[in-house]
Design a protein around this motif. Structure first.
Motif, PDB file in Angstrom:
ATOM      1  N   ILE A 396       0.812  -1.109   0.017  1.00  0.00           N
ATOM      2  CA  ILE A 396      -0.113   0.126  -0.094  1.00  0.00           C
ATOM      3  C   ILE A 396       0.824   1.486   0.084  1.00  0.00           C
ATOM      4  CG2 ILE A 396      -1.881   1.234   1.103  1.00  0.00           C
ATOM      5  CD1 ILE A 396      -1.257  -2.214   2.253  1.00  0.00           C
ATOM      6  N   SER A 397       1.100   1.976  -1.043  1.00  0.00           N
ATOM      7  CA  SER A 397       2.050   2.974  -1.424  1.00  0.00           C
ATOM      8  C   SER A 397       1.264   4.190  -1.807  1.00  0.00           C
ATOM      9  CB  SER A 397       3.210   2.171  -2.547  1.00  0.00           C
ATOM     10  OG  SER A 397       4.039   3.403  -2.867  1.00  0.00           O
ATOM     11  N   ASP A 398       1.931   5.158  -1.398  1.00  0.00           N
ATOM     12  CA  ASP A 398       1.732   6.501  -2.244  1.00  0.00           C
ATOM     13  C   ASP A 398       2.024   6.290  -3.856  1.00  0.00           C
ATOM     14  OD1 ASP A 398       1.246   7.756  -0.097  1.00  0.00           O
ATOM     15  OD2 ASP A 398       2.980   8.983   0.232  1.00  0.00           O
ATOM     16  N   ARG A 399       1.246   6.741  -4.719  1.00  0.00           N
ATOM     17  CA  ARG A 399       1.318   6.672  -6.222  1.00  0.00           C
ATOM     18  C   ARG A 399       1.737   7.645  -7.168  1.00  0.00           C
ATOM     19  NH1 ARG A 399      -0.780   1.637  -7.108  1.00  0.00           N
ATOM     20  NH2 ARG A 399      -1.904   2.132  -9.218  1.00  0.00           N
ATOM     21  N   VAL A 400       2.013   7.623  -8.287  1.00  0.00           N
ATOM     22  CA  VAL A 400       2.209   8.585  -9.192  1.00  0.00           C
ATOM     23  C   VAL A 400       1.675   8.330 -10.541  1.00  0.00           C
ATOM     24  CG1 VAL A 400       4.460   7.480  -9.937  1.00  0.00           C
ATOM     25  CG2 VAL A 400       4.278   9.774 -10.290  1.00  0.00           C
ATOM     26  N   ASP A 401       1.046   9.255 -11.067  1.00  0.00           N
ATOM     27  CA  ASP A 401       0.338   9.247 -12.221  1.00  0.00           C
ATOM     28  C   ASP A 401       1.260   9.065 -13.424  1.00  0.00           C
ATOM     29  OD1 ASP A 401      -2.089   9.265 -14.080  1.00  0.00           O
ATOM     30  OD2 ASP A 401      -1.421  11.398 -14.547  1.00  0.00           O
ATOM     31  N   THR A 402       1.308   8.386 -14.039  1.00  0.00           N
ATOM     32  CA  THR A 402       2.267   8.296 -15.480  1.00  0.00           C
ATOM     33  C   THR A 402       1.564   8.019 -16.895  1.00  0.00           C
ATOM     34  OG1 THR A 402       2.553   5.905 -15.651  1.00  0.00           O
ATOM     35  CG2 THR A 402       3.737   6.715 -14.070  1.00  0.00           C
ATOM     36  N   ALA A 403       2.078   8.538 -17.770  1.00  0.00           N
ATOM     37  CA  ALA A 403       1.563   8.880 -19.232  1.00  0.00           C
ATOM     38  C   ALA A 403       1.236   7.552 -19.687  1.00  0.00           C
ATOM     39  CB  ALA A 403       2.335   9.669 -20.148  1.00  0.00           C
ATOM     40  N   GLN A 404       2.386   6.411 -19.423  1.00  0.00           N
ATOM     41  CA  GLN A 404       2.324   5.200 -20.277  1.00  0.00           C
ATOM     42  C   GLN A 404       1.297   4.016 -19.684  1.00  0.00           C
ATOM     43  OE1 GLN A 404       5.736   3.705 -22.217  1.00  0.00           O
ATOM     44  NE2 GLN A 404       6.922   5.628 -21.880  1.00  0.00           N
ATOM     45  N   TYR A 405       1.553   4.228 -18.110  1.00  0.00           N
ATOM     46  CA  TYR A 405       1.092   3.014 -17.165  1.00  0.00           C
ATOM     47  C   TYR A 405       0.084   3.619 -16.116  1.00  0.00           C
ATOM     48  CZ  TYR A 405       5.529   1.259 -19.276  1.00  0.00           C
ATOM     49  OH  TYR A 405       6.352   1.043 -19.986  1.00  0.00           O
ATOM     50  N   GLY A 406      -0.362   4.751 -16.266  1.00  0.00           N
ATOM     51  CA  GLY A 406      -1.362   5.075 -15.345  1.00  0.00           C
ATOM     52  C   GLY A 406      -0.764   5.289 -14.014  1.00  0.00           C
ATOM     53  N   ASP A 407      -1.605   5.179 -12.780  1.00  0.00           N
ATOM     54  CA  ASP A 407      -1.271   5.189 -11.627  1.00  0.00           C
ATOM     55  C   ASP A 407      -0.180   3.940 -11.244  1.00  0.00           C
ATOM     56  OD1 ASP A 407      -2.451   7.418 -10.941  1.00  0.00           O
ATOM     57  OD2 ASP A 407      -3.964   6.402  -9.704  1.00  0.00           O
ATOM     58  N   ALA A 408       0.981   4.360 -10.638  1.00  0.00           N
ATOM     59  CA  ALA A 408       1.836   3.386 -10.179  1.00  0.00           C
ATOM     60  C   ALA A 408       2.401   3.616  -8.929  1.00  0.00           C
ATOM     61  CB  ALA A 408       3.132   3.406 -11.073  1.00  0.00           C
ATOM     62  N   ASP A 409       2.567   2.397  -8.142  1.00  0.00           N
ATOM     63  CA  ASP A 409       3.309   2.663  -6.737  1.00  0.00           C
ATOM     64  C   ASP A 409       4.693   3.092  -6.678  1.00  0.00           C
ATOM     65  OD1 ASP A 409       1.203   1.224  -5.602  1.00  0.00           O
ATOM     66  OD2 ASP A 409       1.889  -0.723  -5.436  1.00  0.00           O
ATOM     67  N   LEU A 410       4.813   4.244  -5.974  1.00  0.00           N
ATOM     68  CA  LEU A 410       6.308   4.776  -5.832  1.00  0.00           C
ATOM     69  C   LEU A 410       7.107   3.676  -5.092  1.00  0.00           C
ATOM     70  CD1 LEU A 410       5.163   8.496  -4.915  1.00  0.00           C
ATOM     71  CD2 LEU A 410       6.578   7.794  -7.001  1.00  0.00           C
ATOM     72  N   VAL A 411       6.702   2.744  -4.454  1.00  0.00           N
ATOM     73  CA  VAL A 411       7.420   1.919  -3.747  1.00  0.00           C
ATOM     74  C   VAL A 411       7.120   0.621  -4.180  1.00  0.00           C
ATOM     75  CG1 VAL A 411       8.200   0.747  -1.698  1.00  0.00           C
ATOM     76  CG2 VAL A 411       8.028   3.181  -1.661  1.00  0.00           C
ATOM     77  N   ASP A 412       8.147  -0.119  -5.025  1.00  0.00           N
ATOM     78  CA  ASP A 412       7.878  -1.283  -5.513  1.00  0.00           C
ATOM     79  C   ASP A 412       8.698  -2.537  -4.652  1.00  0.00           C
ATOM     80  OD1 ASP A 412       7.161  -2.820  -8.045  1.00  0.00           O
ATOM     81  OD2 ASP A 412       9.452  -3.466  -7.953  1.00  0.00           O
ATOM     82  N   VAL A 413       8.199  -3.648  -4.654  1.00  0.00           N
ATOM     83  CA  VAL A 413       8.724  -4.582  -3.393  1.00  0.00           C
ATOM     84  C   VAL A 413       8.491  -6.081  -4.098  1.00  0.00           C
ATOM     85  CG1 VAL A 413       8.730  -5.640  -1.336  1.00  0.00           C
ATOM     86  CG2 VAL A 413       8.079  -3.052  -1.669  1.00  0.00           C
ATOM     87  N   ALA A 414       9.799  -6.701  -3.759  1.00  0.00           N
ATOM     88  CA  ALA A 414       9.625  -8.088  -3.983  1.00  0.00           C
ATOM     89  C   ALA A 414      10.413  -9.054  -2.879  1.00  0.00           C
ATOM     90  CB  ALA A 414      10.060  -8.719  -5.408  1.00  0.00           C
ATOM     91  N   GLY A 415      10.258 -10.271  -2.696  1.00  0.00           N
ATOM     92  CA  GLY A 415      11.064 -10.793  -1.601  1.00  0.00           C
ATOM     93  C   GLY A 415      10.804 -12.435  -1.608  1.00  0.00           C
ATOM     94  N   SER A 416      11.577 -12.997  -0.776  1.00  0.00           N
ATOM     95  CA  SER A 416      11.641 -14.397  -0.567  1.00  0.00           C
ATOM     96  C   SER A 416      12.144 -14.619   0.717  1.00  0.00           C
ATOM     97  CB  SER A 416      12.852 -14.980  -1.408  1.00  0.00           C
ATOM     98  OG  SER A 416      14.269 -14.557  -1.070  1.00  0.00           O
ATOM     99  N   TYR A 417      11.605 -16.187   0.996  1.00  0.00           N
ATOM    100  CA  TYR A 417      11.763 -16.464   2.504  1.00  0.00           C
ATOM    101  C   TYR A 417      12.533 -17.804   2.455  1.00  0.00           C
ATOM    102  CZ  TYR A 417      10.557 -18.814   6.805  1.00  0.00           C
ATOM    103  OH  TYR A 417      10.756 -19.608   8.083  1.00  0.00           O
TER     104      TYR A 417
END
Length: 511
Positions: A396-417
């Motif tokens: 759940i991140s603040d978002r940014v409006d982009t011309a190509q992709y619409g709204d996008a998360d400003l913080v992007d996350v992946a992970g492993s356990y």
């Protein structure tokens, strides 16, 4: 300041981290092979003419699998030209990149390099100018133990033991009108089906990749995959995706959100493949091989653009798209890696294109040094730390409006356990050029006791978002310590600098 909350639940995982997603690509293009991985006479060349400095960087990067020999190059390539005594091999004109191919480096040399680099080979066959016969013959030459004409030829050429190549690409970008031997989806689907069958008759243990679309914008996208898999579904194991991204006209917001485009591409291909499987009432799942991806600045008029290289006449191994990657590019590459890991339940193979010099994380100079580009670092860190199971973060991140992709998360996350080692690895990007990001990670079913690793790639002191590594300043941009990661049982708090990609590893126990 950007704010984001991330929820990681121990019970919400997507399966094992597929090691093959940390792949690369070596094509006979530009200086990737010649003066890249292979340069007899270089001060650091070994007895086989292989550059040991590049080998060391390849191992440090953590590359798992390497696709070879192309790329567009393979659609006009005769594999036989690259075997046998090197001084008897023919020089050929390569129409794909308008260069002269000496064939001094071929299959045997590549397999020697792959063994020394510690990577799995992924061989592409020519389905442009050739077909089923050449495909099955190459499998016999490479993989059959002996006692047949082609396997005995391999033995005579110095390789007593079979190469045992398991991964095979059924051509390259056959949907593209630029491709030598371009085909319609119907033509290619039937050819891929028959080639796969014939190759598996020779070696039933191999895995084969059918060509998908060359990019999401292809006019045949979707229809191509549906038609090809309609023919070849039962005989292939993967369908490929290719995608390159660049910043257009200063639209940095869209460029930094390019990972959203990668997400869409992956999910669309999964949906199409599964639709074909559903219509066939098949229990089989076709997985994905994202076997070309990267940032690539297509700049007509630059001295190393493909068209301008062609205008200069037929040359051997000229400089070709030797992009110098910036901090911005490295953060975007980090988000591509995040996307691939998040989709690792279906993306089982991925190859960053290419390994050395040609839009590459490693650069080298003839008779000179080799060094790490900015894009080297996210790949190396994720390859080293991503182990065990893929986690499914809820962001759940603040978002940014982009011309190509619409709204996008400003913080992007992946992970492993990794339950065996008790380690949780998080890979986080801040797409905000100007502000830092406060991130709170809520752990469910896990408690964190300490931070075992925390580094970040961001704008270096005194630099800007265009800062890059060069031959003269090879360590300008690198991973540095990420201070201030706070652990309190089920909660982790950290601050990401503006324009950054970070790798954080935590010691955890089940709650």
């Amino acid at each position: 300041m950007t704010r984001a909350r991330v929820v990681i639940d121990r019970d919400f995982t997507l399966g094992e981290v597929p090691r093959r997603i940390f792949g690369s690509f070596v094509e006979h293009m530009g200086r990737c092979v010649y003066t890249g991985i292979f340069e007899p006479g270089h001060p650091e060349a070994d007895e086989d003419g292989l550059r040991t400095d590049v080998l060391e960087l390849t191992r440090e990067m953590g590359v798992s699998v390497v696709r070879y020999p192309g790329g567009n190059f393979v659609s006009g390539y005769n594999w036989e030209d690259g075997v046998g005594p090197a001084d008897q091999r023919p020089a050929r004109l390569d129409g794909a990149w308008h260069t002269v191919e000496s064939n001094a480096f071929g299959l045997h040399e590549f397999m020697t390099w792959a063994r020394k680099a510690g990577v799995e080979p992924m061989e592409a066959i020519n389905l442009g100018t050739r077909g089923v016969d050449a495909a099955r013959e190459l499998v016999e030459y490479a993989n059959h133990p002996g006692g047949s004409a082609l396997s005995d030829r391999r033995i005579a050429n110095g390789a007593k033991d079979p190469f045992g190549i398991k991964l095979w690409c059924l051509g390259n970008e056959m949907d593209g009108p630029w491709q030598i031997g371009h085909k319609t989806a119907e033509e290619y689907g039937r050819l891929a089906q028959e080639a796969a069958k014939a190759m598996k008759f020779v070696d039933p243990t191999i895995e084969v990749v059918a060509c998908g679309s060359s990019n999401l914008q292809m006019p045949t996208f979707g229809h191509w995959e549906h038609t090809v898999l309609g023919h070849a579904y039962d005989d292939v194991d993967y369908v490929s995706l290719h995608a390159y991204y660049e910043e257009h006209d200063g639209d940095h917001a869209s460029f930094l959100a390019s990972g959203v485009g990668m997400d869409t591409f992956i999910e669309s291909v999964i949906a199409t493949a599964d639709a074909v499987g559903a219509a066939r009432k098949s229990r089989k799942k076709i997985n994905l091989s994202f076997d070309e991806w990267n940032v690539w600045y297509t700049r007509p008029g630059s001295e190393d653009a493909p068209g301008d290289v062609a205008d200069a006449g037929w040359r051997h191994a000229p400089r070709l798209i030797e992009d110098a990657y910036s901090v911005t590019d490295a953060v975007v590459v980090g988000t591509f890696l995040n996307s691939l890991l998040r989709h690792g339940d279906r993306v089982k193979i991925a190859n960053q294109a290419q390994l050395v010099n040609v839009i590459a994380p490693i650069r080298s100079e003839e008779n000179g040094p080799a060094w790490r580009q900015t894009s080297f670092w996210p790949f190396a860190r994720m390859s080293a730390l991503a182990k065990g199971e893929i986690v499914a973060p809820r962001v759940i991140s603040d978002r940014v409006d982009t011309a190509q992709y619409g709204d996008a998360d400003l913080v992007d996350v992946a992970g492993s356990y990794d339950a065996e080692s008790g380690r949780l690895a998080l890979f986080l990007a801040n797409r905000d050029l100007d502000g830092s990001a406060e991130v709170e990670v809520d752990l469910r079913g896990l408690t964190a006791s300490s931070v075992t690793f925390a580094e970040v790639l961001t704008v270096p002191e005194g630099g800007d978002r265009n800062s890059a590594n060069t031959e003269q300043d090879q360590d300008r941009v690198r991973m540095v310590a990420l201070d201030g990661v706070a652990v309190d049982g089920g909660t982790v708090r950290l601050t990401l600098p503006a324009l950054s990609w970070a790798a954080v590893e935590l010691a955890v126990a089940t709650a």
